[in-house]
Design an enzyme around this catalytic site. Structure first.
Site, PDB file in Angstrom:
ATOM      1  CD  GLU A 155      -1.282  -2.310   2.177  1.00 51.85           C
ATOM      2  OE1 GLU A 155      -0.066  -2.574   2.054  1.00 51.85           O
ATOM      3  OE2 GLU A 155      -2.046  -2.940   2.920  1.00 51.85           O
ATOM      4  CB  ALA A 201      33.642 -34.499  -7.609  1.00 52.03           C
TER       5      ALA A 201
END
Lengths: 369, 369
Positions: free
Chosen positions: A61, A182
């Site tokens: 608002e 990995a």
């Protein structure tokens, strides 16, 4: 009433709340709800559109009022429109309390708007009540009108608020084959700089970041929110370690006075510890409003399996790593029907974004309310 | 020469080859190269743009000529432009041979275009020679001009052609955590209907689909290319089984007279078997021009590890399955630096597409030439 016709900034939409709801989706999810607001003139023309950009930023608002005032300052026809003939349409009932920003009810009264329409009621005592105050002050208040798109903006936020816990964001940074590292543990960097920059934007939103003891041992993270040039931001999330192991000697996090170590694998134990913490939390308040779960795989799996994740950001790099450290582990899924299915989250730039060569999936839980 | 000024369909670009290269990227990769063509008028204005849409479709030059003729039929000013004053700009040297379509060199001569500019030479005997024929017929031929965007369109295609093997597309259909099936083997369906529809479009492009014996045992696939309502298309890829095991009794593929079973795990053995096969292949020719590798994980891993995959389509569903059957297995990657990194492929709708709730990654090998 006869008024000069304003020069509309946007043609009159069939339903201003549609426009307000679309604007709301430009915001970010977290401690605060997604909210949008539209100010329309006496003929229904849209004079201003605003939305909330997240904790610390003006409410929707207030944002719409700022834009409306700026438009009036530049356009004589707009300035001549009587504010009392204008309507504020807002997706959520205006608030009536003072937090980091003032109450929207007062801001609307200050602006002299004659009418307010809102889609969804804001039921809590502290935050609600805006509609009642506005009506008492003589504003024509309509609502809750019910509006599916507006309700959808805050469904999950209200679910979390009603549960009395913070909004929980899960962060996955992974290869295309779902690995966070990995086989030898190397992971810097799977994703690219644009993904990491977004991840720091998310860190800056939250009160606390949760990682497991394994992540601390493997990566020795600082868990700070950093800007584009790598400098720490002023407001920093609290680092939370989840798990039974001690921190390794010399861990970067060991120096942090605000470190919280919850010696449990159970996300509920983490939530209970954080709820009991006196605060204040980095973004204010005595309760954390937003947590980020960064990993490792078993920590993410535990929060996901517990149904405690409200949004997922999955940064996926076009890389194949083969069997390494999966981004998520320990899910209780034995067959396809038990898989944890997520829905595209349309907020904050859409459900799928390219960040450099990576893809960011922004995902929402599928409906469970 | 003084001519009536045509009404340009597009303003004159700084470099018509830029426009031709951008048009080329709308095509699909595979047995044929991506090619784009632009016809410009005497003042440089663009009169028509064309591109090749894949095997069986008109070449880019023919597509541009069709559009140019259609524009001339509708526009008197365009029709008045002397073709001899127009130039065909094409990203690859026009062909001079008759395949499923006639030679582009003749089509350009038939149209009476006065000049041809091409960016990249087409070095093979069978396909090349268009420039020489055009020059002999009196067309002003310029090229190869060198043009980075044009060269990039065909770099990988020329690499594959020079290697004397088919274009190889890998298909991954997986969950967000990289699983092609849940722990109990269930996999229908991880991805949604829009992903599966695209996968059938790709099947329709190829000469053969390779799957492993494990996939046949687990899924009993038919491997046919089907249309939107599930009906088999007229032209079907040849099913190829890779692996040492026999087909299970009653397997759907056992009925296929064209089935090829290569009793090896080595992709090179598959390529050698297919190269020795007399054909004709479904899309014509004595050699397969395009293979699709659909899985399972070890078959995909073997082709990827061998550096024999020219593009990846990875359909990724917003679903977490935990440890099940990974989409890719057996990659020789022990540390992050050994990971197989891919690049976004900008062709065919861009490198990242949303297909329903799924995301399609279209990936290219990172430069290795």
């Amino acid at each position: 009433m006869s008024l000069p016709q304003p020069c509309p900034t946007t043609p009159s939409p069939a339903e201003p709340l549609d426009l307000a709801a679309a604007a709301a989706l430009e915001g970010v999810r977290g401690a605060n709800p997604l909210v949008g607001a539209v100010i329309s003139g006496p003929d229904g023309a849209v004079l201003a559109v605003g939305h909330h950009r997240g904790r610390g930023a003006p409410h929707a608002e207030a944002d719409a009022l700022t834009r409306w005032r700026a438009a009036r300052a530049q356009d004589r026809a707009l300035a001549a429109v009587d504010p009392a003939a204008c309507t504020m349409h807002v997706t959520l009932e205006p608030c009536d309390h003072t937090g980091t920003t003032g109450p929207c009810s007062l801001a609307i009264l200050d602006a002299g708007l004659g009418a307010v329409r809102y889609a969804v009621a804001d039921a809590t005592g502290a935050e609600g009540g805006g509609a009642a105050r506005l009506a008492r002050a003589g504003v024509r208040v309509t609502g809750p009108t019910g509006h599916a798109a507006s309700a959808a903006l805050t469904d999950r936020w209200r679910h979390v608020r009603d549960a009395g816990r913070p909004w929980v964001t899960a962060h996955l940074a992974q290869s295309l084959d779902g690995q966070a590292a990995a086989a030898d543990g190397t992971s810097r960097w799977i994703t690219g700089p644009a993904s990491r920059a977004h991840a720091h934007e998310v860190r800056a939103r939250v009160d606390a970041i949760v990682v497991g003891t394994g992540t601390v041992a493997a990566d020795d993270p600082r868990l700070t929110a950093r800007d584009a040039v790598g400098a720490d931001l002023t407001v920093q999330p609290v680092p939370v370690i989840q798990g039974r192991r001690d921190l390794p000697a010399g861990a970067a996090l060991a120096d942090r006075a605000d470190l919280i170590h919850v010696r449990s694998h159970d996300p509920h134990a983490v939530l209970a510890t954080l709820a009991a913490h006196p605060g204040p939390w980095p973004h204010g308040g005595s309760r954390p409003g937003h947590l980020l779960i960064e990993g490792g795989p078993h920590v993410l799996g535990a929060w996901l399996a517990a149904g405690l994740v409200d949004e997922v950001f999955a940064y996926t790099a076009p890389l194949l790593l083969g069997p390494g450290l999966p981004a998520v582990a320990g899910l209780p899924v034995g067959t396809l029907a038990e898989g944890l299915r997520w829905a595209p989250d349309p907020s904050e730039g859409g459900p799928v974004r390219t960040l450099g060569d990576d893809v960011l999936f922004h995902l929402a839980p599928t409906a469970k309310d």
